[in-house]
Design a protein around this motif. Sequence first.
Motif, PDB file in Angstrom:
ATOM      1  N   VAL A  78       0.830  -1.200   0.000  1.00 18.07           N
ATOM      2  CA  VAL A  78       0.000   0.000   0.000  1.00 18.07           C
ATOM      3  C   VAL A  78       0.869   1.255   0.000  1.00 18.07           C
ATOM      4  CG1 VAL A  78      -1.675   1.319   1.339  1.00 18.07           C
ATOM      5  CG2 VAL A  78      -1.927  -1.153   1.114  1.00 18.07           C
ATOM      6  N   ASN A  79       1.947   1.206   0.780  1.00 21.95           N
ATOM      7  CA  ASN A  79       2.771   2.411   0.873  1.00 21.95           C
ATOM      8  C   ASN A  79       3.620   2.649  -0.367  1.00 21.95           C
ATOM      9  OD1 ASN A  79       2.011   3.453   3.454  1.00 21.95           O
ATOM     10  ND2 ASN A  79       2.963   1.639   4.327  1.00 21.95           N
ATOM     11  N   THR A  80       3.998   1.576  -1.049  1.00 23.81           N
ATOM     12  CA  THR A  80       4.788   1.759  -2.259  1.00 23.81           C
ATOM     13  C   THR A  80       3.880   2.129  -3.443  1.00 23.81           C
ATOM     14  OG1 THR A  80       6.158  -0.026  -1.373  1.00 23.81           O
ATOM     15  CG2 THR A  80       6.732   0.771  -3.552  1.00 23.81           C
ATOM     16  N   PHE A  81       2.703   1.522  -3.499  1.00 26.27           N
ATOM     17  CA  PHE A  81       1.767   1.795  -4.600  1.00 26.27           C
ATOM     18  C   PHE A  81       0.381   2.154  -4.063  1.00 26.27           C
ATOM     19  CE2 PHE A  81       4.974  -0.893  -6.598  1.00 26.27           C
ATOM     20  CZ  PHE A  81       5.187  -0.236  -7.795  1.00 26.27           C
ATOM     21  N   PRO A  82       0.273   3.321  -3.397  1.00 25.81           N
ATOM     22  CA  PRO A  82      -1.033   3.660  -2.809  1.00 25.81           C
ATOM     23  C   PRO A  82      -2.148   3.705  -3.847  1.00 25.81           C
ATOM     24  CG  PRO A  82       0.505   5.535  -2.699  1.00 25.81           C
ATOM     25  CD  PRO A  82       1.284   4.355  -3.169  1.00 25.81           C
ATOM     26  N   GLU A  83      -1.792   4.079  -5.097  1.00 28.24           N
ATOM     27  CA  GLU A  83      -2.847   4.211  -6.104  1.00 28.24           C
ATOM     28  C   GLU A  83      -3.364   2.847  -6.569  1.00 28.24           C
ATOM     29  OE1 GLU A  83       0.282   4.858  -6.344  1.00 28.24           O
ATOM     30  OE2 GLU A  83       1.079   3.982  -8.173  1.00 28.24           O
TER      31      GLU A  83
END
Length: 520
Positions: A78-83
Motif C-alpha cells: 500500500v505504501n509503495t503503490f497507494p494508487e
Amino acid sequence: MSNLSYASSISRALEEALGKGYQIDPDALKLLRGLGEKRKSRKPVQGEPSFETIMREVMETKARSKSPSKAIDRSDLVNTFPELFDPVTVTTRATVVMRDSQSATGPSPESPVEADVEVVKDPSSSIHPTGIEGFPQLFKSRYEKMSRILAERPEGRQVTKISKVNRDKGASKIAGLVFSRKPTKNGIEFTIDDDTGSASIIALSPEARKLAAEIALDQCIIAEVEASQGRLMLKNVIQPDIPIKTASTSKKTIYAVFLSDLHIGSNKFLEGAFNRFLEWISGRGAISEEDEEIVRRLKYVIIGGDVVDGVGVFPNQEYELAERDIYKQYGMVAEKLKLVPQHLQMFMIPGNHDATRQALPQPMIPKKYAAALHELKNITMLGDPTLFKLNGVSILAYHGRSLDDVLATTPGLSYERPHEAMKVLLRARHVAPIFGLRTPIAPEVEDHLVIEEVPDIFHAGHVHTVGVDKYKSTLIINSGTWQAQTGYQANLGISPRPGLVPIVNLATLDVMLREFLVSS
Ligand code: FE
Ligand code: ZN
C-alpha cells in the motif's frame, strides 16, 4: 492478459522475492491476487506496472528503509503503490466540479440522518491527580487493566504467576509491567513485575536482545522464557495487541470529518484553506454532485486538539504568532467554528498547544480560556483521550503527543507514515506506553490511558501529516494540520500535510480525502 497469465505473473514475482530471501504475508498475497482479479476484468492500461515490477519496487523500498525486515506485508504494498492498493478505499481529489452558482449558494439542507451520540469515557470528569507518590497506584491500575486484556487472549491464559515460575527447567510465559532494563556483559537484563513478585529475565541471543531493546519501560508484555540453571532466558515477547473483531457501523450512510492541529493564532495558520473547508461543509461554493451528497449526510466534525497555537509553548514562539493573547486565540477559533452549520455536531479534545493541563490525561479546554467555544450550542468539549460513540461507531480520539516518543524509539518508523506509529499504540493497548521521554503523564488513581475497549476508529493528530490505514478491524486516521511548515519542523526535516481532510462514511468505515490547500 488472461486470468492464467495474471496468475503466472504473480507467481513469477513471488518466486523472485522468495529467491531473494523475502517472505510474503498472506494478506499481501490477497492484495496482489485482488489486483490480478481487477485487472483481468478490464482492458490492460498502458504503462501499468507488472506484478514483477511491483514486487521489485517494494523490495527496493524495503532495502532503502531503515528496517531490515524481509517480511512483505500489505502495508508495504500500500505504501509503495497507494494508487493500486487502497487499503480502505481512499479516494483523493480536489473539489473541482462546479455547479451553477444559483444553487451553489444558500444554507445546506437539514441533514437526513439522526445523530446518536454517547460519550463512553472522558477523563475530564474523573481526573484525580495524587501527587508524585501516586505513581505506584497508577501502575497498579495499569497492571490490573492489562491483566484483564491479556486474560482474553489465548496466550494470556497460559501465563504463570511470577511466584510460581520454575526457574530450574522448562518454558513458561509470564506477564507484567517492565520495571527496569540494563545492559550486561553479554546481553540485556530486564525485570518484569506482576502482583506476586518480580522476575529478572536475560536476553542473550541476538534476536532476544533485539526484542528486549524494543520493549518500553512500564509497558505490559507477555515474556516467553526458558529456565536454565536458575536463570530465565528470554525467548519471545508478546504484545497485548487488539483482537480481530467486526467493526460496528452505522445503519445509514452518515459522514464524519476529522480535523486536528488548527494552530489558530500562529502566523502559519492557513486561513484561506480553512475558510474553503468551512464553505465546503456548509454546502456553499464550488462543490461536486458527489460531495453535495456527502455534505447532505454529514453529521459530525471531530477536532483532535491543538486548536490554537498557544502562548509560550516553545522558546521564541512569540515571533511565530499572529495573536499573542491566548483568550483572543480561542475567540478566533470560536469565530471560525460559528460558521459550521448548526446541524453538524462538533467534538473537541485538547492538544499540547491548548490551554489545559499538559500531563496526560488532559481535561477539556476550560471555560476560563475558551468561553466563546463553550457557548457554541453544537460543540462538545472533551478530554484527551476520549472514547465516544457516533451512531454505534466507537471513536477513540487522542491528540497524539506520545507519537513523538514512538517515532523516536521504534526503528523503521517515520513522520510520513503516522498511522504506523499509531499501530504501535494499539498493539501496546496504551496511548502513551513509553514513560519518561517527551510525554508527561500524571500520577492518577486510575490509568485512563489504557486502551480498554478496541475502538472502531482511532483518531490522532499532532504530527501534522495525514495517515489512513486499517489495523485488524480498527480504522486509523491521522488528520494532518492547518498550519504551514514552522521553523522548528524545517529544522527537523518534517514536511507537514496541511489542508487535506479525511471524511469517513460511518456505515462502511470507508475514507475519502478532500483537498482544501489549493483552490480549484
Ligand atoms: Fe499540532
Ligand atoms: Zn500537538
